[in-house]
Design a protein around this motif. Structure first.
Motif, short mmCIF file in Angstrom:
data_model
loop_
_atom_site.label_atom_id
_atom_site.label_comp_id
_atom_site.label_asym_id
_atom_site.label_seq_id
_atom_site.Cartn_x
_atom_site.Cartn_y
_atom_site.Cartn_z
N ALA A 94 -21.38 1.40 46.65
CA ALA A 94 -20.51 1.39 47.81
C ALA A 94 -19.47 2.50 47.68
O ALA A 94 -18.99 2.80 46.58
CB ALA A 94 -19.81 0.03 47.93
N PHE A 95 -19.15 3.11 48.80
CA PHE A 95 -18.03 4.06 48.89
C PHE A 95 -17.32 3.72 50.20
O PHE A 95 -17.88 3.02 51.04
CB PHE A 95 -18.51 5.51 48.82
CG PHE A 95 -19.23 5.99 50.05
CD1 PHE A 95 -18.55 6.71 51.04
CD2 PHE A 95 -20.58 5.74 50.25
CE1 PHE A 95 -19.20 7.16 52.18
CE2 PHE A 95 -21.23 6.19 51.39
CZ PHE A 95 -20.54 6.89 52.35
N PRO A 96 -16.07 4.16 50.37
CA PRO A 96 -15.37 3.82 51.61
C PRO A 96 -16.18 4.26 52.83
O PRO A 96 -16.48 5.44 52.99
CB PRO A 96 -14.05 4.59 51.51
CG PRO A 96 -13.84 4.75 50.04
CD PRO A 96 -15.22 4.92 49.46
N GLY A 97 -16.62 3.31 53.61
CA GLY A 97 -17.38 3.62 54.82
C GLY A 97 -18.87 3.37 54.72
O GLY A 97 -19.57 3.47 55.72
N GLY A 98 -19.40 3.06 53.55
CA GLY A 98 -20.83 2.84 53.46
C GLY A 98 -21.34 2.72 52.04
O GLY A 98 -20.62 2.30 51.14
N ARG A 99 -22.59 3.13 51.84
CA ARG A 99 -23.23 3.14 50.53
C ARG A 99 -24.03 4.43 50.40
O ARG A 99 -24.42 5.02 51.41
CB ARG A 99 -24.16 1.95 50.35
CG ARG A 99 -23.43 0.63 50.36
CD ARG A 99 -24.27 -0.55 49.92
NE ARG A 99 -25.60 -0.57 50.50
CZ ARG A 99 -26.66 -1.17 49.95
NH1 ARG A 99 -26.55 -1.78 48.79
NH2 ARG A 99 -27.83 -1.16 50.54
N ARG A 100 -24.30 4.83 49.16
CA ARG A 100 -25.08 6.04 48.94
C ARG A 100 -25.65 6.07 47.54
O ARG A 100 -25.27 5.29 46.68
CB ARG A 100 -24.23 7.28 49.17
CG ARG A 100 -23.15 7.52 48.13
CD ARG A 100 -22.28 8.66 48.58
NE ARG A 100 -21.42 9.18 47.53
CZ ARG A 100 -20.56 10.15 47.72
NH1 ARG A 100 -20.44 10.71 48.91
NH2 ARG A 100 -19.82 10.59 46.73
N PHE A 101 -26.61 6.99 47.33
CA PHE A 101 -27.11 7.30 45.99
C PHE A 101 -27.20 8.81 45.85
O PHE A 101 -27.26 9.54 46.84
CB PHE A 101 -28.45 6.60 45.69
CG PHE A 101 -29.63 7.09 46.47
CD1 PHE A 101 -30.43 8.14 46.00
CD2 PHE A 101 -30.00 6.49 47.67
CE1 PHE A 101 -31.54 8.58 46.72
CE2 PHE A 101 -31.11 6.91 48.39
CZ PHE A 101 -31.87 7.96 47.91
N HIS A 102 -27.18 9.29 44.59
CA HIS A 102 -27.29 10.72 44.29
C HIS A 102 -28.62 10.96 43.59
O HIS A 102 -29.06 10.14 42.79
CB HIS A 102 -26.18 11.16 43.33
CG HIS A 102 -24.81 11.09 43.91
ND1 HIS A 102 -23.95 12.16 43.88
CD2 HIS A 102 -24.13 10.10 44.54
CE1 HIS A 102 -22.80 11.83 44.45
NE2 HIS A 102 -22.89 10.57 44.86
#
Length: 125
Positions: A94-102
């Motif tokens: 999770a990050f502010p505003g959503g989710r992501r992966f690298h």
């Protein structure tokens, strides 16, 4: 259609152009144009994206810019990245505003795939 003074073209170093081309074709369905043995580009990724034969890749931890791909289904996108030979650097978080992966593509360039809050897949666990 290009717009004056808007980001229109991105270019990355790629030690292995064939592996990079195969990765983006398999993971995201991109098509490429070859310009001799040392340069390829693709209009498939949004802005035009080019890769030139050179060592080194763009990484966030060394101060490089990181380009992001939007996804409505992070799990499916991550599966395609892994199946195409990408390396997951940071699993979904999770990050502010959503989710992501690298992830890293085969020539060592780091990218992110993200979903925003409000998308079914982006709701933090």
């Amino acid at each position: 259609m290009t717009t004056t003074e808007q980001i229109d073209y991105l270019e990355f170093a790629a030690a292995d152009l064939e592996a990079t081309k195969a990765f983006f074709s398999d993971a995201f369905g991109w098509t490429f144009t070859d310009y001799g043995p040392d340069y390829i580009d693709s209009p498939s990724g949004g802005p035009m994206v080019g890769f030139y034969r050179a060592e080194g890749g763009t990484r966030q931890d060394s101060g490089g810019a990181v380009v992001g791909f939007y996804s409505g289904d992070l799990a499916a996108s991550q599966a395609r990245v892994e199946a195409a030979g990408g390396t997951i650097l940071k699993p979904v978080y999770a990050f502010p505003g959503g989710r992501r992966f690298h992830f890293l593509e085969p020539s060592g360039n780091e990218f992110i795939v993200y979903a925003i809050l409000g998308d079914e897949d982006a709701v933090p666990a």
